[in-house]
Write a protein that holds these residues in place. Structure first.
Motif, PDB file in Angstrom:
ATOM      1  N   SER A  31       0.842  -1.197   0.000  1.00  0.00           N
ATOM      2  CA  SER A  31       0.000   0.000   0.000  1.00  0.00           C
ATOM      3  C   SER A  31       0.876   1.245   0.000  1.00  0.00           C
ATOM      4  O   SER A  31       2.072   1.194   0.302  1.00  0.00           O
ATOM      5  CB  SER A  31      -0.904  -0.008   1.227  1.00  0.00           C
ATOM      6  OG  SER A  31      -0.129   0.179   2.400  1.00  0.00           O
ATOM      7  N   GLY A  32       0.248   2.377  -0.326  1.00  0.00           N
ATOM      8  CA  GLY A  32       0.967   3.644  -0.295  1.00  0.00           C
ATOM      9  C   GLY A  32       1.498   3.949   1.095  1.00  0.00           C
ATOM     10  O   GLY A  32       2.600   4.469   1.253  1.00  0.00           O
ATOM     11  N   VAL A  33       0.729   3.605   2.109  1.00  0.00           N
ATOM     12  CA  VAL A  33       1.165   3.838   3.493  1.00  0.00           C
ATOM     13  C   VAL A  33       2.409   2.994   3.806  1.00  0.00           C
ATOM     14  O   VAL A  33       3.348   3.470   4.448  1.00  0.00           O
ATOM     15  CB  VAL A  33       0.021   3.523   4.482  1.00  0.00           C
ATOM     16  CG1 VAL A  33       0.490   3.605   5.916  1.00  0.00           C
ATOM     17  CG2 VAL A  33      -1.161   4.449   4.243  1.00  0.00           C
ATOM     18  N   ALA A  34       2.417   1.752   3.346  1.00  0.00           N
ATOM     19  CA  ALA A  34       3.584   0.888   3.582  1.00  0.00           C
ATOM     20  C   ALA A  34       4.815   1.443   2.868  1.00  0.00           C
ATOM     21  O   ALA A  34       5.922   1.445   3.427  1.00  0.00           O
ATOM     22  CB  ALA A  34       3.292  -0.537   3.119  1.00  0.00           C
ATOM     23  N   SER A  86       8.739   9.711  -2.447  1.00  0.00           N
ATOM     24  CA  SER A  86       8.359  10.798  -3.345  1.00  0.00           C
ATOM     25  C   SER A  86       7.350  10.397  -4.424  1.00  0.00           C
ATOM     26  O   SER A  86       6.324  11.064  -4.579  1.00  0.00           O
ATOM     27  CB  SER A  86       9.609  11.411  -3.981  1.00  0.00           C
ATOM     28  OG  SER A  86       9.253  12.541  -4.732  1.00  0.00           O
ATOM     29  N   PRO A  87       7.574   9.327  -5.174  1.00  0.00           N
ATOM     30  CA  PRO A  87       6.587   8.977  -6.206  1.00  0.00           C
ATOM     31  C   PRO A  87       5.220   8.634  -5.627  1.00  0.00           C
ATOM     32  O   PRO A  87       4.190   8.969  -6.204  1.00  0.00           O
ATOM     33  CB  PRO A  87       7.191   7.757  -6.904  1.00  0.00           C
ATOM     34  CG  PRO A  87       8.625   7.765  -6.555  1.00  0.00           C
ATOM     35  CD  PRO A  87       8.737   8.435  -5.225  1.00  0.00           C
ATOM     36  N   VAL A  88       5.218   8.002  -4.456  1.00  0.00           N
ATOM     37  CA  VAL A  88       3.959   7.632  -3.814  1.00  0.00           C
ATOM     38  C   VAL A  88       3.228   8.891  -3.354  1.00  0.00           C
ATOM     39  O   VAL A  88       2.008   9.006  -3.500  1.00  0.00           O
ATOM     40  CB  VAL A  88       4.208   6.677  -2.631  1.00  0.00           C
ATOM     41  CG1 VAL A  88       2.923   6.356  -1.906  1.00  0.00           C
ATOM     42  CG2 VAL A  88       4.866   5.406  -3.118  1.00  0.00           C
ATOM     43  N   GLY A  89       3.970   9.845  -2.813  1.00  0.00           N
ATOM     44  CA  GLY A  89       3.365  11.097  -2.377  1.00  0.00           C
ATOM     45  C   GLY A  89       2.774  11.882  -3.530  1.00  0.00           C
ATOM     46  O   GLY A  89       1.656  12.385  -3.448  1.00  0.00           O
ATOM     47  N   LEU A  90       3.513  11.970  -4.622  1.00  0.00           N
ATOM     48  CA  LEU A  90       3.007  12.680  -5.797  1.00  0.00           C
ATOM     49  C   LEU A  90       1.778  11.982  -6.366  1.00  0.00           C
ATOM     50  O   LEU A  90       0.794  12.631  -6.749  1.00  0.00           O
ATOM     51  CB  LEU A  90       4.102  12.788  -6.862  1.00  0.00           C
ATOM     52  CG  LEU A  90       5.260  13.700  -6.508  1.00  0.00           C
ATOM     53  CD1 LEU A  90       6.386  13.551  -7.521  1.00  0.00           C
ATOM     54  CD2 LEU A  90       4.804  15.145  -6.437  1.00  0.00           C
ATOM     55  N   SER A  91       1.817  10.670  -6.408  1.00  0.00           N
ATOM     56  CA  SER A  91       0.673   9.904  -6.890  1.00  0.00           C
ATOM     57  C   SER A  91      -0.543  10.112  -5.991  1.00  0.00           C
ATOM     58  O   SER A  91      -1.669  10.285  -6.478  1.00  0.00           O
ATOM     59  CB  SER A  91       1.032   8.420  -6.959  1.00  0.00           C
ATOM     60  OG  SER A  91      -0.091   7.654  -7.308  1.00  0.00           O
TER      61      SER A  91
END
Length: 130
Positions: A31-34, A86-91
């Motif tokens: 997951s994004g959180v993980a 970073s990529p997860v945050g932007l997504s």
């Protein structure tokens, strides 16, 4: 030595992209959180590396030098953390923001990063080396 961060980023970005894609196709994409948690863990690990190097110098009474490889290792972990976060945050910003505000939210993401760096620099400049 600061180029190590850029070099690691260029070298590892395709690896991370391929890893996330492969995990997604296999149904094992975290997951994004993980991914955020792992990113923060590795960024913190980069600071722990520098803490160890600083303690070596301090325990030597300031007369001991440490290798520049400590800094390179720290940059390595920082880059892994950045590539996880970073990529997860932007997504997340583009997925969660209302359509009209997607561009603004990406700007807020980068502004928050810039302000965080500014605050860290201001606080770090006030630290007494003694």
């Amino acid at each position: 030595l600061h180029a190590a961060n850029s070099g690691f980023g260029i070298a590892l970005a395709p690896v991370f992209a391929a890893t996330w894609n492969a995990m997604g196709k296999g149904g094992k994409d975290p997951s994004g959180v993980a991914k955020f948690a792992w990113g923060l863990f590795f960024a913190g690990l980069g600071f722990v590396v520098m803490l160890i190097a600083a303690n070596i110098v301090i325990n030597g009474g300031g007369n001991v030098r440490v290798s520049a490889w400590w800094l390179v290792l720290s940059y390595f972990f920082q880059t892994i953390g950045e590539l996880s976060l970073s990529p997860v945050g932007l997504s997340s910003m583009t997925k969660l923001a209302p359509y009209k505000f997607k561009g603004q939210m990406l700007g807020v993401w980068f502004m928050a990063t810039a302000l965080g760096n500014l605050i860290a620099g201001l606080v770090g400049g006030k630290v007494d080396p003694e």
